[in-house]
Design an enzyme around this catalytic site. Sequence first.
Site, PDB file in Angstrom:
ATOM      1  N   LYS A  32     -11.178  -5.863 -60.509  1.00  0.00           N
ATOM      2  CA  LYS A  32     -10.718  -4.684 -59.397  1.00  0.00           C
ATOM      3  C   LYS A  32      -9.527  -4.000 -59.871  1.00  0.00           C
ATOM      4  O   LYS A  32      -8.425  -4.861 -59.944  1.00  0.00           O
ATOM      5  CB  LYS A  32     -10.535  -5.080 -58.218  1.00  0.00           C
ATOM      6  N   ASP A  59     -10.394   0.726 -57.190  1.00  0.00           N
ATOM      7  CA  ASP A  59     -10.402   0.768 -55.762  1.00  0.00           C
ATOM      8  C   ASP A  59      -9.152   1.638 -55.470  1.00  0.00           C
ATOM      9  O   ASP A  59      -7.789   1.442 -55.451  1.00  0.00           O
ATOM     10  CB  ASP A  59      -9.828  -0.786 -55.621  1.00  0.00           C
ATOM     11  N   LYS A  61      -9.769   4.375 -53.113  1.00  0.00           N
ATOM     12  CA  LYS A  61      -9.899   4.760 -51.701  1.00  0.00           C
ATOM     13  C   LYS A  61      -9.487   6.483 -51.478  1.00  0.00           C
ATOM     14  O   LYS A  61      -8.626   6.592 -50.811  1.00  0.00           O
ATOM     15  CB  LYS A  61      -8.937   4.044 -50.768  1.00  0.00           C
ATOM     16  N   ASP A  64      -9.966  13.224 -49.013  1.00  0.00           N
ATOM     17  CA  ASP A  64      -9.494  14.247 -48.983  1.00  0.00           C
ATOM     18  C   ASP A  64     -10.504  15.347 -48.774  1.00  0.00           C
ATOM     19  O   ASP A  64     -11.772  14.987 -48.172  1.00  0.00           O
ATOM     20  CB  ASP A  64      -9.018  14.645 -50.389  1.00  0.00           C
ATOM     21  N   THR A 119      -8.431  -3.320 -42.736  1.00  0.00           N
ATOM     22  CA  THR A 119      -8.167  -4.401 -41.816  1.00  0.00           C
ATOM     23  C   THR A 119      -6.699  -4.349 -41.193  1.00  0.00           C
ATOM     24  O   THR A 119      -6.597  -5.082 -40.473  1.00  0.00           O
ATOM     25  CB  THR A 119      -8.359  -5.674 -42.724  1.00  0.00           C
ATOM     26  N   ARG A 211      -5.146 -13.525 -55.417  1.00  0.00           N
ATOM     27  CA  ARG A 211      -3.969 -14.496 -55.638  1.00  0.00           C
ATOM     28  C   ARG A 211      -4.274 -16.017 -55.758  1.00  0.00           C
ATOM     29  O   ARG A 211      -4.038 -16.723 -56.637  1.00  0.00           O
ATOM     30  CB  ARG A 211      -2.876 -14.594 -54.622  1.00  0.00           C
TER      31      ARG A 211
HETATM   32  O1  C5P Z   1      -4.701 -11.888 -53.481  1.00  0.00           O
HETATM   33  P1  C5P Z   1      -5.768 -11.600 -52.500  1.00  0.00           P
HETATM   34  O2  C5P Z   1      -7.009 -12.473 -52.564  1.00  0.00           O
HETATM   35  O3  C5P Z   1      -5.354 -11.321 -50.741  1.00  0.00           O
HETATM   36  O4  C5P Z   1      -6.301  -9.921 -52.835  1.00  0.00           O
HETATM   37  C1  C5P Z   1      -7.250  -9.388 -52.107  1.00  0.00           C
HETATM   38  C2  C5P Z   1      -7.254  -8.007 -52.619  1.00  0.00           C
HETATM   39  O5  C5P Z   1      -8.392  -7.215 -51.939  1.00  0.00           O
HETATM   40  C3  C5P Z   1      -6.284  -7.029 -52.534  1.00  0.00           C
HETATM   41  O6  C5P Z   1      -6.315  -6.263 -53.713  1.00  0.00           O
HETATM   42  C4  C5P Z   1      -6.005  -6.244 -51.339  1.00  0.00           C
HETATM   43  O7  C5P Z   1      -5.422  -4.916 -51.697  1.00  0.00           O
HETATM   44  C5  C5P Z   1      -7.738  -6.031 -51.448  1.00  0.00           C
HETATM   45  N1  C5P Z   1      -7.962  -5.841 -49.986  1.00  0.00           N
HETATM   46  C6  C5P Z   1      -8.015  -6.647 -48.950  1.00  0.00           C
HETATM   47  N2  C5P Z   1      -8.244  -6.195 -47.511  1.00  0.00           N
HETATM   48  C7  C5P Z   1      -8.779  -5.219 -47.225  1.00  0.00           C
HETATM   49  C8  C5P Z   1      -9.035  -4.288 -48.385  1.00  0.00           C
HETATM   50  C9  C5P Z   1      -8.579  -4.524 -49.590  1.00  0.00           C
HETATM   51  O8  C5P Z   1      -7.213  -7.822 -48.983  1.00  0.00           O
HETATM   52  N3  C5P Z   1      -9.550  -4.921 -46.173  1.00  0.00           N
END
Ligand code: C5P
Length: 232
Positions: A32, A59, A61, A64, A119, A211
């Site tokens: 991603k 990603d 998003k 517009d 979220t 992460r």
């Molecule tokens: O590091 P982590 O596992 O928390 O990363 C989750 C990824 O998913 C990040 O790129 C974050 O921006 C994305 N994301 C999220 N929750 C959402 C939409 C996207 O954590 N509702």
Amino acid sequence: MGKDVIIACDFAGKDEALAFLDLFKEEKPYVKIGMELFYGAGPEIVREIKKRGHKIFLDLKLHDIPNTVKKAMSVLSHLDVDMCNLHAGGTIAMMEAAIEGLTRPDGTRPLLIAVTQLTSTSQERMENDLLIKEPLDKVVMHYAHNAKVAGLDGVVCSPLEAAKVHEVCGDNFVTVTPGVRFADGDIGDQVRVTTPERAKEIGSDYIVVGRPITAAADPVAAYRRCVSEFVD
Ligand code: C5P
């Protein structure tokens, strides 16, 4: 729909992202690319990662007026990404225009999925800032349904919402779910988290994991653990 693990490559620049992907010698994970990396490194990072044989979820998003989203989506389809997204809040007309722009002359197109309510948006913020007075879960399902009506392939949602989305929109409607953590891992700033194994049970089609893989001592081992819990 084949299940897969998507690694969130949340790096500030091209060099860090490519150095991370160099760690993977045997597999080519689905990647991603988010706003930070795309705006920092430009479209070239998409071409470079694609050239290395990875599938890409871009990603960005989009949100517009329909004509602008249609034209932007046409550019993204030429970048040859595998999945991209937009905000369902842009209305059904905007989502239909996006599909039109995304579809290549030969009729193929990347998967297009919608963000419903972020979220980070709570019931209180939605009511006070957006003046939407309905319950948040009802709004999420309504936006998912709008995405389906517009012809989109699925939504980004919490793994905990994936079963409900499938109930409302059908089993073939794709659920892409971040907020995944190992049972014995750090939660970090995520609030409602699920393990890869539990996400599989609930019915997520793709998990997005950042992460727990990118910050692991051994990212390849962490990726393989996700795959063995979620896919195998
Ligand atoms: O590091 P982590 O596992 O928390 O990363 C989750 C990824 O998913 C990040 O790129 C974050 O921006 C994305 N994301 C999220 N929750 C959402 C939409 C996207 O954590 N509702």
